[in-house]
Design a protein around this motif. Structure first.
Motif, PDB file in Angstrom:
ATOM      1  N   VAL A  81     -79.608  27.813  66.666  1.00 31.83           N
ATOM      2  CA  VAL A  81     -79.050  29.155  66.476  1.00 31.83           C
ATOM      3  C   VAL A  81     -77.714  29.093  65.732  1.00 31.83           C
ATOM      4  CG1 VAL A  81     -78.125  31.181  67.681  1.00 31.83           C
ATOM      5  CG2 VAL A  81     -80.254  30.135  68.469  1.00 31.83           C
ATOM      6  N   GLY A  82     -76.826  28.219  66.167  1.00 33.05           N
ATOM      7  CA  GLY A  82     -75.525  28.101  65.509  1.00 33.05           C
ATOM      8  C   GLY A  82     -75.642  27.675  64.058  1.00 33.05           C
ATOM      9  N   GLN A  83     -76.545  26.735  63.780  1.00 25.59           N
ATOM     10  CA  GLN A  83     -76.719  26.272  62.407  1.00 25.59           C
ATOM     11  C   GLN A  83     -77.280  27.382  61.532  1.00 25.59           C
ATOM     12  OE1 GLN A  83     -75.907  22.866  61.086  1.00 25.59           O
ATOM     13  NE2 GLN A  83     -75.824  24.449  59.536  1.00 25.59           N
ATOM     14  N   TRP A  84     -78.216  28.148  62.070  1.00 27.65           N
ATOM     15  CA  TRP A  84     -78.756  29.275  61.293  1.00 27.65           C
ATOM     16  C   TRP A  84     -77.671  30.293  60.974  1.00 27.65           C
ATOM     17  CZ3 TRP A  84     -84.008  30.448  64.164  1.00 27.65           C
ATOM     18  CH2 TRP A  84     -84.952  29.466  63.810  1.00 27.65           C
ATOM     19  N   ILE A  85     -76.779  30.549  61.936  1.00 29.91           N
ATOM     20  CA  ILE A  85     -75.677  31.480  61.687  1.00 29.91           C
ATOM     21  C   ILE A  85     -74.789  30.947  60.563  1.00 29.91           C
ATOM     22  CG2 ILE A  85     -73.557  32.458  62.665  1.00 29.91           C
ATOM     23  CD1 ILE A  85     -75.138  32.642  65.353  1.00 29.91           C
ATOM     24  N   ALA A  86     -74.518  29.651  60.578  1.00 33.46           N
ATOM     25  CA  ALA A  86     -73.697  29.033  59.538  1.00 33.46           C
ATOM     26  C   ALA A  86     -74.328  29.190  58.149  1.00 33.46           C
ATOM     27  CB  ALA A  86     -73.464  27.561  59.847  1.00 33.46           C
ATOM     28  N   LEU A  87     -75.647  29.294  58.090  1.00 34.53           N
ATOM     29  CA  LEU A  87     -76.364  29.410  56.818  1.00 34.53           C
ATOM     30  C   LEU A  87     -76.544  30.851  56.352  1.00 34.53           C
ATOM     31  CD1 LEU A  87     -79.124  26.741  57.533  1.00 34.53           C
ATOM     32  CD2 LEU A  87     -77.255  26.534  55.866  1.00 34.53           C
ATOM     33  N   LEU A  88     -76.210  31.821  57.194  1.00 37.48           N
ATOM     34  CA  LEU A  88     -76.430  33.224  56.840  1.00 37.48           C
ATOM     35  C   LEU A  88     -75.747  33.656  55.539  1.00 37.48           C
ATOM     36  CD1 LEU A  88     -76.439  35.037  60.308  1.00 37.48           C
ATOM     37  CD2 LEU A  88     -78.385  34.643  58.769  1.00 37.48           C
ATOM     38  N   PRO A  89     -74.503  33.224  55.270  1.00 41.82           N
ATOM     39  CA  PRO A  89     -73.906  33.646  53.979  1.00 41.82           C
ATOM     40  C   PRO A  89     -74.708  33.166  52.767  1.00 41.82           C
ATOM     41  CG  PRO A  89     -72.206  32.762  55.420  1.00 41.82           C
ATOM     42  CD  PRO A  89     -73.532  32.472  56.078  1.00 41.82           C
ATOM     43  N   LEU A  90     -75.277  31.989  52.859  1.00 45.28           N
ATOM     44  CA  LEU A  90     -76.074  31.457  51.752  1.00 45.28           C
ATOM     45  C   LEU A  90     -77.372  32.245  51.603  1.00 45.28           C
ATOM     46  CD1 LEU A  90     -75.611  27.684  52.592  1.00 45.28           C
ATOM     47  CD2 LEU A  90     -74.327  29.045  50.926  1.00 45.28           C
ATOM     48  N   SER A  91     -78.002  32.535  52.733  1.00 43.04           N
ATOM     49  CA  SER A  91     -79.241  33.299  52.709  1.00 43.04           C
ATOM     50  C   SER A  91     -79.008  34.691  52.137  1.00 43.04           C
ATOM     51  CB  SER A  91     -79.824  33.393  54.125  1.00 43.04           C
ATOM     52  OG  SER A  91     -81.002  34.170  54.141  1.00 43.04           O
ATOM     53  N   TYR A  92     -77.916  35.325  52.569  1.00 38.04           N
ATOM     54  CA  TYR A  92     -77.619  36.670  52.064  1.00 38.04           C
ATOM     55  C   TYR A  92     -77.368  36.644  50.556  1.00 38.04           C
ATOM     56  CZ  TYR A  92     -75.595  41.144  51.120  1.00 38.04           C
ATOM     57  OH  TYR A  92     -75.358  42.373  50.572  1.00 38.04           O
ATOM     58  N   ALA A  93     -76.558  35.704  50.109  1.00 41.75           N
ATOM     59  CA  ALA A  93     -76.239  35.626  48.683  1.00 41.75           C
ATOM     60  C   ALA A  93     -77.503  35.400  47.849  1.00 41.75           C
ATOM     61  CB  ALA A  93     -75.224  34.513  48.427  1.00 41.75           C
ATOM     62  N   ALA A  94     -78.343  34.484  48.266  1.00 42.90           N
ATOM     63  CA  ALA A  94     -79.572  34.200  47.523  1.00 42.90           C
ATOM     64  C   ALA A  94     -80.512  35.402  47.538  1.00 42.90           C
ATOM     65  CB  ALA A  94     -80.258  32.970  48.118  1.00 42.90           C
ATOM     66  N   TRP A  95     -80.648  36.013  48.699  1.00 46.82           N
ATOM     67  CA  TRP A  95     -81.543  37.161  48.857  1.00 46.82           C
ATOM     68  C   TRP A  95     -81.069  38.346  48.023  1.00 46.82           C
ATOM     69  CZ3 TRP A  95     -80.480  41.763  51.816  1.00 46.82           C
ATOM     70  CH2 TRP A  95     -81.583  42.582  52.029  1.00 46.82           C
ATOM     71  N   SER A  96     -79.774  38.628  48.070  1.00 49.98           N
ATOM     72  CA  SER A  96     -79.251  39.791  47.350  1.00 49.98           C
ATOM     73  C   SER A  96     -79.224  39.593  45.838  1.00 49.98           C
ATOM     74  CB  SER A  96     -77.853  40.160  47.864  1.00 49.98           C
ATOM     75  OG  SER A  96     -76.928  39.145  47.565  1.00 49.98           O
ATOM     76  N   MET A  97     -79.110  38.344  45.387  1.00 43.84           N
ATOM     77  CA  MET A  97     -79.065  38.063  43.952  1.00 43.84           C
ATOM     78  C   MET A  97     -80.417  37.636  43.395  1.00 43.84           C
ATOM     79  SD  MET A  97     -75.324  36.318  43.362  1.00 43.84           S
ATOM     80  CE  MET A  97     -75.522  34.967  44.498  1.00 43.84           C
ATOM     81  N   GLY A  98     -81.402  37.481  44.271  1.00 45.46           N
ATOM     82  CA  GLY A  98     -82.732  37.095  43.811  1.00 45.46           C
ATOM     83  C   GLY A  98     -82.812  35.694  43.254  1.00 45.46           C
ATOM     84  N   ILE A  99     -82.038  34.769  43.834  1.00 44.94           N
ATOM     85  CA  ILE A  99     -82.070  33.379  43.369  1.00 44.94           C
ATOM     86  C   ILE A  99     -82.560  32.479  44.497  1.00 44.94           C
ATOM     87  CG2 ILE A  99     -80.238  33.730  41.681  1.00 44.94           C
ATOM     88  CD1 ILE A  99     -78.287  32.386  43.638  1.00 44.94           C
TER      89      ILE A  99
END
Length: 164
Positions: A81-99
């Motif tokens: 759970v903690g590691q997934w939270i740490a990765l959320l900014p990367l997931s959001y950036a990739a998802w929002s920019m379509g990369i």
């Protein structure tokens, strides 16, 4: 003890891998986060964080009921759970920019290292949560360490990209 609780708490037995089961739990979280991101982007990873938190809280409570050790090393669902939270900014950036989220591989390394650092060091509120000595505290210390790591990832990305 419930077999289901043991499977959830140890993340299908990963918690029994030695040495450093917490590190192994954090490592196994990485490909699962990638898969969740590929299947459903940032929204699915967020849902997975919430679901894993509540399932982990339940499983930890079952596994530690009546035990002297409130946070046995084989429980690693909190690290996931903690590691997934740490990765959320990367997931959001990739998802929002379509990369592809893998383009940000330095961020993955930073998220992993920062999360492990905060999880082991336990500064401030991370240590407070750990000292609760209950199932919620087991989960919360990693949630807070994940938030600290996510903030660290954002700061490092801002520095790297010249935003800060």
């Amino acid at each position: 003890m419930s077999r289901t609780a043991r499977l959830i708490g140890t993340v299908l037995g990963v918690g029994y891998v030695r040495p450093a089961p917490g590190t192994w739990g954090s490592l196994i979280a990485l490909p699962w986060a990638w898969l969740l991101h590929v299947l459903g982007g940032f929204p699915l990873l967020c849902l997975a964080v919430v679901a894993a938190f509540f399932k982990g809280w339940w499983a930890t409570g079952v596994m530690t009921k009546g035990a002297a050790d409130h946070d046995p090393s084989e429980i690693v669902v909190d690290e996931v759970v903690g590691q997934w939270i740490a990765l959320l900014p990367l997931s959001y950036a990739a998802w929002s920019m379509g990369i592809s989220v893998l383009v940000m591989w330095p961020g993955w390394i930073a998220a992993f290292v920062l999360f492990r650092l905060f999880d082991i060091w336990k500064p401030g509120p991370v240590g407070w949560a750990d000292r609760r000595a209950d199932a919620l505290g087991v989960m919360l210390d990693d949630v807070i360490a994940g938030v600290f790591a996510a903030l660290g990832v954002l700061v490092l990305a801002g520095l790297y990209h010249g935003v800060m």
